[in-house]
Design an enzyme around this catalytic site. Sequence first.
Site, PDB file in Angstrom:
ATOM      1  N   ARG A 110      20.841  14.614  51.465  1.00 15.32           N
ATOM      2  CA  ARG A 110      22.214  14.871  50.944  1.00 15.32           C
ATOM      3  C   ARG A 110      22.901  13.372  51.403  1.00 15.32           C
ATOM      4  O   ARG A 110      22.445  12.862  52.489  1.00 15.32           O
ATOM      5  CB  ARG A 110      22.988  16.099  51.631  1.00 15.32           C
ATOM      6  CG  ARG A 110      22.758  17.451  51.118  1.00 15.32           C
ATOM      7  CD  ARG A 110      23.488  17.499  49.938  1.00 15.32           C
ATOM      8  NE  ARG A 110      23.318  19.030  49.385  1.00 15.32           N
ATOM      9  CZ  ARG A 110      22.204  19.104  48.336  1.00 15.32           C
ATOM     10  NH1 ARG A 110      21.603  18.405  48.044  1.00 15.32           N
ATOM     11  NH2 ARG A 110      22.325  20.393  47.864  1.00 15.32           N
TER      12      ARG A 110
ATOM     13  N   HIS B 298      21.734  12.008  41.347  1.00 19.95           N
ATOM     14  CA  HIS B 298      21.383  13.331  41.769  1.00 19.95           C
ATOM     15  C   HIS B 298      20.299  14.219  40.720  1.00 19.95           C
ATOM     16  O   HIS B 298      20.892  15.074  40.345  1.00 19.95           O
ATOM     17  CB  HIS B 298      22.696  14.047  42.128  1.00 19.95           C
ATOM     18  CG  HIS B 298      22.269  15.101  43.345  1.00 19.95           C
ATOM     19  ND1 HIS B 298      23.155  15.605  44.091  1.00 19.95           N
ATOM     20  CD2 HIS B 298      21.179  15.891  43.380  1.00 19.95           C
ATOM     21  CE1 HIS B 298      23.018  16.510  45.030  1.00 19.95           C
ATOM     22  NE2 HIS B 298      21.435  16.616  44.607  1.00 19.95           N
TER      23      HIS B 298
ATOM     24  N   MET C 134      10.545  18.272  57.902  1.00 27.57           N
ATOM     25  CA  MET C 134       9.329  18.635  57.462  1.00 27.57           C
ATOM     26  C   MET C 134       9.590  20.160  57.035  1.00 27.57           C
ATOM     27  O   MET C 134       8.848  20.838  57.282  1.00 27.57           O
ATOM     28  CB  MET C 134       8.263  18.493  58.390  1.00 27.57           C
ATOM     29  CG  MET C 134       6.964  18.004  57.872  1.00 27.57           C
ATOM     30  SD  MET C 134       6.699  17.050  56.506  1.00 27.57           S
ATOM     31  CE  MET C 134       5.184  16.409  56.938  1.00 27.57           C
ATOM     32  N   GLY C 135      10.449  20.384  56.060  1.00 27.20           N
ATOM     33  CA  GLY C 135      10.802  21.540  55.381  1.00 27.20           C
ATOM     34  C   GLY C 135       9.801  21.693  54.159  1.00 27.20           C
ATOM     35  O   GLY C 135       8.756  21.068  54.206  1.00 27.20           O
ATOM     36  N   ARG C 136       9.974  22.705  53.060  1.00 26.83           N
ATOM     37  CA  ARG C 136       9.051  22.838  52.200  1.00 26.83           C
ATOM     38  C   ARG C 136       8.986  21.478  51.382  1.00 26.83           C
ATOM     39  O   ARG C 136       7.849  21.050  50.892  1.00 26.83           O
ATOM     40  CB  ARG C 136       9.571  23.647  51.192  1.00 26.83           C
ATOM     41  CG  ARG C 136       9.690  25.172  51.701  1.00 26.83           C
ATOM     42  CD  ARG C 136      10.380  26.170  50.788  1.00 26.83           C
ATOM     43  NE  ARG C 136      10.773  27.309  51.152  1.00 26.83           N
ATOM     44  CZ  ARG C 136      11.915  27.781  52.026  1.00 26.83           C
ATOM     45  NH1 ARG C 136      12.719  26.647  52.241  1.00 26.83           N
ATOM     46  NH2 ARG C 136      12.112  28.867  52.477  1.00 26.83           N
ATOM     47  N   ILE C 137      10.021  20.610  51.041  1.00 26.60           N
ATOM     48  CA  ILE C 137      10.084  19.455  50.364  1.00 26.60           C
ATOM     49  C   ILE C 137       9.427  18.373  51.059  1.00 26.60           C
ATOM     50  O   ILE C 137       8.478  17.731  50.428  1.00 26.60           O
ATOM     51  CB  ILE C 137      11.471  19.096  49.815  1.00 26.60           C
ATOM     52  CG1 ILE C 137      12.024  20.264  48.952  1.00 26.60           C
ATOM     53  CG2 ILE C 137      11.182  17.801  48.807  1.00 26.60           C
ATOM     54  CD1 ILE C 137      13.406  20.172  48.219  1.00 26.60           C
TER      55      ILE C 137
ATOM     56  N   ALA D 106      17.060  15.021  41.500  1.00 23.22           N
ATOM     57  CA  ALA D 106      15.787  15.146  42.013  1.00 23.22           C
ATOM     58  C   ALA D 106      15.101  16.521  41.359  1.00 23.22           C
ATOM     59  O   ALA D 106      14.026  16.669  41.108  1.00 23.22           O
ATOM     60  CB  ALA D 106      15.678  15.369  43.436  1.00 23.22           C
TER      61      ALA D 106
ATOM     62  N   THR E 195      16.833  11.774  48.871  1.00 19.35           N
ATOM     63  CA  THR E 195      17.102  12.731  48.251  1.00 19.35           C
ATOM     64  C   THR E 195      17.556  14.038  48.868  1.00 19.35           C
ATOM     65  O   THR E 195      17.503  14.972  48.206  1.00 19.35           O
ATOM     66  CB  THR E 195      15.738  13.222  47.645  1.00 19.35           C
ATOM     67  OG1 THR E 195      14.791  13.422  48.591  1.00 19.35           O
ATOM     68  CG2 THR E 195      14.870  12.039  46.688  1.00 19.35           C
TER      69      THR E 195
ATOM     70  N   GLU F 262      29.942  12.354  46.055  1.00 21.63           N
ATOM     71  CA  GLU F 262      29.660  12.133  44.865  1.00 21.63           C
ATOM     72  C   GLU F 262      30.575  12.907  43.740  1.00 21.63           C
ATOM     73  O   GLU F 262      31.490  13.538  44.042  1.00 21.63           O
ATOM     74  CB  GLU F 262      28.249  13.251  44.468  1.00 21.63           C
ATOM     75  CG  GLU F 262      27.151  12.606  45.147  1.00 21.63           C
ATOM     76  CD  GLU F 262      25.938  13.689  45.097  1.00 21.63           C
ATOM     77  OE1 GLU F 262      25.804  14.669  44.465  1.00 21.63           O
ATOM     78  OE2 GLU F 262      24.876  13.503  46.047  1.00 21.63           O
TER      79      GLU F 262
HETATM   80  C1  DGY Z   1      19.566  20.948  45.663  1.00 22.80           C
HETATM   81  O1  DGY Z   1      19.073  22.030  45.312  1.00 22.80           O
HETATM   82  O2  DGY Z   1      20.113  21.356  46.977  1.00 22.80           O
HETATM   83  C2  DGY Z   1      19.299  19.779  45.204  1.00 22.80           C
HETATM   84  O3  DGY Z   1      20.104  18.895  45.762  1.00 22.80           O
HETATM   85  C3  DGY Z   1      19.630  20.006  43.637  1.00 22.80           C
HETATM   86  O4  DGY Z   1      19.141  18.896  42.895  1.00 22.80           O
END
Ligand code: DGY
Length: 314
Positions: A234, A281, A155-158, A283, A232, A263
């Site tokens: 890693r 990749h 539960m960080g910023r994203i 996002a 989304t 990747e």
């Molecule tokens: C990040 O900035 O870590 C993202 O994966 C880039 O899309």
Amino acid sequence: MKPGILVTRRLPSSVIARLEASCSLDLWTGREAIPREELLSRVAGKDALVCLLTDTVDAAVLDAAGPSLKVVANVAVGYNNIDVAACRARGVVATNTPDVLTNACADFTWGLILAVTRRLGEGERVVRAGKWQGWGLDYMLGMELRGKQLGIVGMGRIGQAVAEKAPAFGMRVVYSARRPVDLPGAEHMPLDRLLATSDVVSLHCPMTDETRHLIDQKALLRMKRTAYLINTARGPVVDEAALAWALREGRIAGAALDVYEREPIVHPDLLPLENVLLIPHLASATTETRTAMADLAVSNALAVLEGKPALTPV
Ligand code: DGY
């Protein structure tokens, strides 16, 4: 003399102009990631390195740079490609690009949630293949989001930005994180309970030794057979072989992946499966966000070169 800076990929021209004004710029202009040998030779004697998540910046790169190197500025929020301990040991500041990509990544996560629960990838493939035979009452049914539970891992910023958009889709939010956050209506719970009770599980944790294969076969077996997994974060947070097995055997309903263990290689067992959405990749991939990320990385590099504190050190 201007400080020397190596930039490992083309950046927006406005950002490059900022660098050219105050640095001696060495820019890798290839469309692919800079080859390792090239990185090792071109970084020698540089004062700053602006790199991407596709570049491994380890002790060997830092040693190749030598004592002149002051800053490694990653154009990404995730920085598992950088050996931060090795940077610290050499007095090199490492920086990332938080905040500027939060909204793009949260929007994108909802795009994946909607796409996989409503089978958009499958539907598109059927139409393009000329195999669609017309509207049917029970044709390609998906799962409604309203009234369902979204489980956020990390539960960080994203993660928080994803949670904040959940009421728009009528979903309740639970989350697992080291520490509870102040987010009204979101329930903090252990990962095992989150996995067992959520209808959509979305991963937003950093990649660390602790989170490598956090979602393994055991974790997948804890999930509901009707649940969906979204990654989304890693790639290595998920054991892709175990995920392919769970999807094939119907142990979970579906998955949407933006990131992969190796990747740009995607586990071959995932490729034939209809119930997984595979995205390259993307996002943070909006013009606005990628420009802001490059700009922030360059601001970090320039600040350190000017003897000021970095804006966003890791
Ligand atoms: C990040 O900035 O870590 C993202 O994966 C880039 O899309």
